[in-house]
Design a protein around this motif. Sequence first.
Motif, PDB file in Angstrom:
ATOM      1  N   LEU A 122       0.834  -1.203   0.000  1.00 51.29           N
ATOM      2  CA  LEU A 122       0.000   0.000   0.000  1.00 51.29           C
ATOM      3  C   LEU A 122       0.870   1.255   0.000  1.00 51.29           C
ATOM      4  CD1 LEU A 122      -2.850  -1.046   2.464  1.00 51.29           C
ATOM      5  CD2 LEU A 122      -3.007  -0.787  -0.018  1.00 51.29           C
ATOM      6  N   ASN A 123       1.995   1.200   0.679  1.00 48.15           N
ATOM      7  CA  ASN A 123       2.919   2.339   0.664  1.00 48.15           C
ATOM      8  C   ASN A 123       3.432   2.588  -0.757  1.00 48.15           C
ATOM      9  OD1 ASN A 123       4.857   4.289   2.130  1.00 48.15           O
ATOM     10  ND2 ASN A 123       6.240   2.967   0.949  1.00 48.15           N
ATOM     11  N   PHE A 124       3.741   1.509  -1.465  1.00 52.77           N
ATOM     12  CA  PHE A 124       4.218   1.648  -2.841  1.00 52.77           C
ATOM     13  C   PHE A 124       3.150   2.265  -3.726  1.00 52.77           C
ATOM     14  CE2 PHE A 124       4.384  -0.248  -7.131  1.00 52.77           C
ATOM     15  CZ  PHE A 124       5.635   0.180  -7.557  1.00 52.77           C
ATOM     16  N   TRP A 125       1.933   1.729  -3.670  1.00 54.04           N
ATOM     17  CA  TRP A 125       0.875   2.176  -4.568  1.00 54.04           C
ATOM     18  C   TRP A 125       0.293   3.533  -4.166  1.00 54.04           C
ATOM     19  CZ3 TRP A 125       0.113   0.360  -9.238  1.00 54.04           C
ATOM     20  CH2 TRP A 125       0.554  -0.931  -9.540  1.00 54.04           C
ATOM     21  N   HIS A 126       0.198   3.786  -2.866  1.00 52.39           N
ATOM     22  CA  HIS A 126      -0.415   5.037  -2.414  1.00 52.39           C
ATOM     23  C   HIS A 126       0.611   6.145  -2.217  1.00 52.39           C
ATOM     24  CE1 HIS A 126      -1.967   7.903   0.626  1.00 52.39           C
ATOM     25  NE2 HIS A 126      -3.079   7.783  -0.063  1.00 52.39           N
ATOM     26  N   TYR A 146     -11.675   0.657  -1.619  1.00 53.08           N
ATOM     27  CA  TYR A 146     -12.406  -0.204  -0.686  1.00 53.08           C
ATOM     28  C   TYR A 146     -11.608  -1.475  -0.506  1.00 53.08           C
ATOM     29  CZ  TYR A 146     -14.157  -1.569  -5.337  1.00 53.08           C
ATOM     30  OH  TYR A 146     -14.247  -1.904  -6.666  1.00 53.08           O
ATOM     31  N   ASP A 147     -12.072  -2.323   0.412  1.00 49.17           N
ATOM     32  CA  ASP A 147     -11.392  -3.599   0.622  1.00 49.17           C
ATOM     33  C   ASP A 147     -12.399  -4.667   0.999  1.00 49.17           C
ATOM     34  OD1 ASP A 147     -11.930  -3.547   3.436  1.00 49.17           O
ATOM     35  OD2 ASP A 147     -10.121  -2.380   3.795  1.00 49.17           O
ATOM     36  N   LEU A 148     -11.931  -5.898   0.974  1.00 46.36           N
ATOM     37  CA  LEU A 148     -12.721  -7.036   1.423  1.00 46.36           C
ATOM     38  C   LEU A 148     -11.954  -7.725   2.548  1.00 46.36           C
ATOM     39  CD1 LEU A 148     -13.933  -8.606  -1.968  1.00 46.36           C
ATOM     40  CD2 LEU A 148     -15.220  -7.114  -0.422  1.00 46.36           C
ATOM     41  N   LYS A 149     -12.678  -8.085   3.605  1.00 44.39           N
ATOM     42  CA  LYS A 149     -12.053  -8.714   4.758  1.00 44.39           C
ATOM     43  C   LYS A 149     -11.998 -10.230   4.599  1.00 44.39           C
ATOM     44  CE  LYS A 149     -11.665  -4.865   7.203  1.00 44.39           C
ATOM     45  NZ  LYS A 149     -12.203  -3.858   6.287  1.00 44.39           N
ATOM     46  N   ASP A 170      -9.163  -8.688   9.337  1.00 46.27           N
ATOM     47  CA  ASP A 170      -7.968  -8.553   8.512  1.00 46.27           C
ATOM     48  C   ASP A 170      -8.373  -8.418   7.046  1.00 46.27           C
ATOM     49  OD1 ASP A 170      -6.369  -8.810  10.739  1.00 46.27           O
ATOM     50  OD2 ASP A 170      -6.033 -10.963  10.460  1.00 46.27           O
ATOM     51  N   VAL A 171      -7.669  -7.569   6.331  1.00 41.24           N
ATOM     52  CA  VAL A 171      -7.965  -7.343   4.911  1.00 41.24           C
ATOM     53  C   VAL A 171      -7.482  -8.526   4.096  1.00 41.24           C
ATOM     54  CG1 VAL A 171      -7.474  -5.902   2.902  1.00 41.24           C
ATOM     55  CG2 VAL A 171      -7.881  -4.840   5.135  1.00 41.24           C
ATOM     56  N   ARG A 172      -8.348  -9.048   3.240  1.00 40.55           N
ATOM     57  CA  ARG A 172      -7.956 -10.090   2.285  1.00 40.55           C
ATOM     58  C   ARG A 172      -7.559  -9.469   0.955  1.00 40.55           C
ATOM     59  NH1 ARG A 172     -10.800 -13.522  -1.784  1.00 40.55           N
ATOM     60  NH2 ARG A 172      -9.297 -15.167  -2.263  1.00 40.55           N
ATOM     61  N   ILE A 173      -8.378  -8.515   0.438  1.00 38.53           N
ATOM     62  CA  ILE A 173      -8.097  -7.866  -0.840  1.00 38.53           C
ATOM     63  C   ILE A 173      -8.240  -6.355  -0.681  1.00 38.53           C
ATOM     64  CG2 ILE A 173      -8.631  -7.761  -3.304  1.00 38.53           C
ATOM     65  CD1 ILE A 173     -10.151 -10.377  -3.011  1.00 38.53           C
ATOM     66  N   ALA A 174      -7.207  -5.627  -1.050  1.00 38.60           N
ATOM     67  CA  ALA A 174      -7.271  -4.164  -1.101  1.00 38.60           C
ATOM     68  C   ALA A 174      -7.403  -3.738  -2.550  1.00 38.60           C
ATOM     69  CB  ALA A 174      -6.021  -3.553  -0.470  1.00 38.60           C
ATOM     70  N   PHE A 175      -8.294  -2.797  -2.824  1.00 41.42           N
ATOM     71  CA  PHE A 175      -8.589  -2.372  -4.192  1.00 41.42           C
ATOM     72  C   PHE A 175      -7.962  -0.995  -4.442  1.00 41.42           C
ATOM     73  CE2 PHE A 175     -11.573  -5.591  -3.177  1.00 41.42           C
ATOM     74  CZ  PHE A 175     -11.950  -6.194  -4.371  1.00 41.42           C
ATOM     75  N   ILE A 176      -7.017  -0.956  -5.373  1.00 43.16           N
ATOM     76  CA  ILE A 176      -6.328   0.283  -5.724  1.00 43.16           C
ATOM     77  C   ILE A 176      -6.964   0.841  -6.991  1.00 43.16           C
ATOM     78  CG2 ILE A 176      -4.122   1.327  -6.331  1.00 43.16           C
ATOM     79  CD1 ILE A 176      -4.264   0.183  -3.478  1.00 43.16           C
ATOM     80  N   HIS A 179      -8.940  -1.001 -11.925  1.00 46.30           N
ATOM     81  CA  HIS A 179      -8.325  -1.030 -10.603  1.00 46.30           C
ATOM     82  C   HIS A 179      -7.332  -2.182 -10.507  1.00 46.30           C
ATOM     83  CE1 HIS A 179     -11.814  -3.805 -10.068  1.00 46.30           C
ATOM     84  NE2 HIS A 179     -10.969  -4.474  -9.303  1.00 46.30           N
ATOM     85  N   ILE A 180      -6.642  -2.254  -9.381  1.00 44.09           N
ATOM     86  CA  ILE A 180      -5.714  -3.334  -9.085  1.00 44.09           C
ATOM     87  C   ILE A 180      -6.144  -3.980  -7.780  1.00 44.09           C
ATOM     88  CG2 ILE A 180      -3.301  -3.892  -8.534  1.00 44.09           C
ATOM     89  CD1 ILE A 180      -2.625  -1.291 -10.168  1.00 44.09           C
TER      90      ILE A 180
END
Length: 324
Positions: free
Chosen positions: A54-58, A67-70, A76-82, A89-90
Amino acid sequence: MQKTFRSYLLAGIAVYLLLTVGRGFAQDATVPARPRITGISHVGYFVSDLPKALNFWHDFLGFDESYDLKKKNSEDVRIAFIKIDDHQHIELFNERPTSPPNMMSHLCFTVDDIEGMRTYLRAKGFDVKPGNGGKTRTGDYAFEIKDPDGMLVEFVQSLPAGLEAQAAGKFQPAARISTKIYHLGFLVGNSERSMDFYGNVLGFKETWRGGGNPKQLSWINMRVPDGTDYVEFMLYDKAPDKFGTKNHISLSVPDVAKAVAELESRPAYKTYGKEMKVAIGVNQKRQVNLYDPDGTRVELMEENTVTGKPTPSSTAPPPPPAHD
């Protein structure tokens, strides 16, 4: 008047042609049309350390997490949406890769009729369950099949109530280094089979092929049938030890040098700590390669050639098939 042999022969041929053409039209009428495939929706990558990713992408590249999915029964986050833009998106999967060292989870294309796509692929012999079934956890209709190399290929039809549609116009900071996924590259071990799958079945069109070696082809670009996005076959006859430089995402930028200067000015560049060298590729387009914390390549590329003219395709043969 008696009919000659020639008259009977011509009449017979006419009847045969009518029956044959009639059967041909009847068969064509029963073949379902392929729905429109309009572009790249997203690509998924496994990450070993989500905060670092997330530091790299943000912080470095300037994109927002929309948004994200737990994980199941967890916070805990399973998938973070960039988010790249309102339609691309990624997905960052906070879990171990299913086929290491490959960190690419899947790629996804947008279609205008998900049920029509199911019907079409079933008619082509793919084992796709009928019916939309349940929606994805993000609120859209989607399903997956595998390409000849085992890559998961997803098709999605966005819905107004889906999370992506609900985020339209949001999470688009001025700091993001790009506003478009230009193409996705991935390893292909049998070019003929992949050309058949993406070309003959899905309707992608070849736009260019090239390679650093004049004796052997390295890349084939295939554009979606109803848009401008494309995929890049990274050809091989022996699988590499590291997949991250081959399986990659390319982001479009108008000026690579300016993009690099902007990234160098950001505080997160010190954390990134890698050289960013602008180069002109074999395709005569300026580009620079970046790498996420797991070594997955992120390519920034200008869409126009430095000459202003199309680069001729290579005539070199592809490598021998690495698999059937």
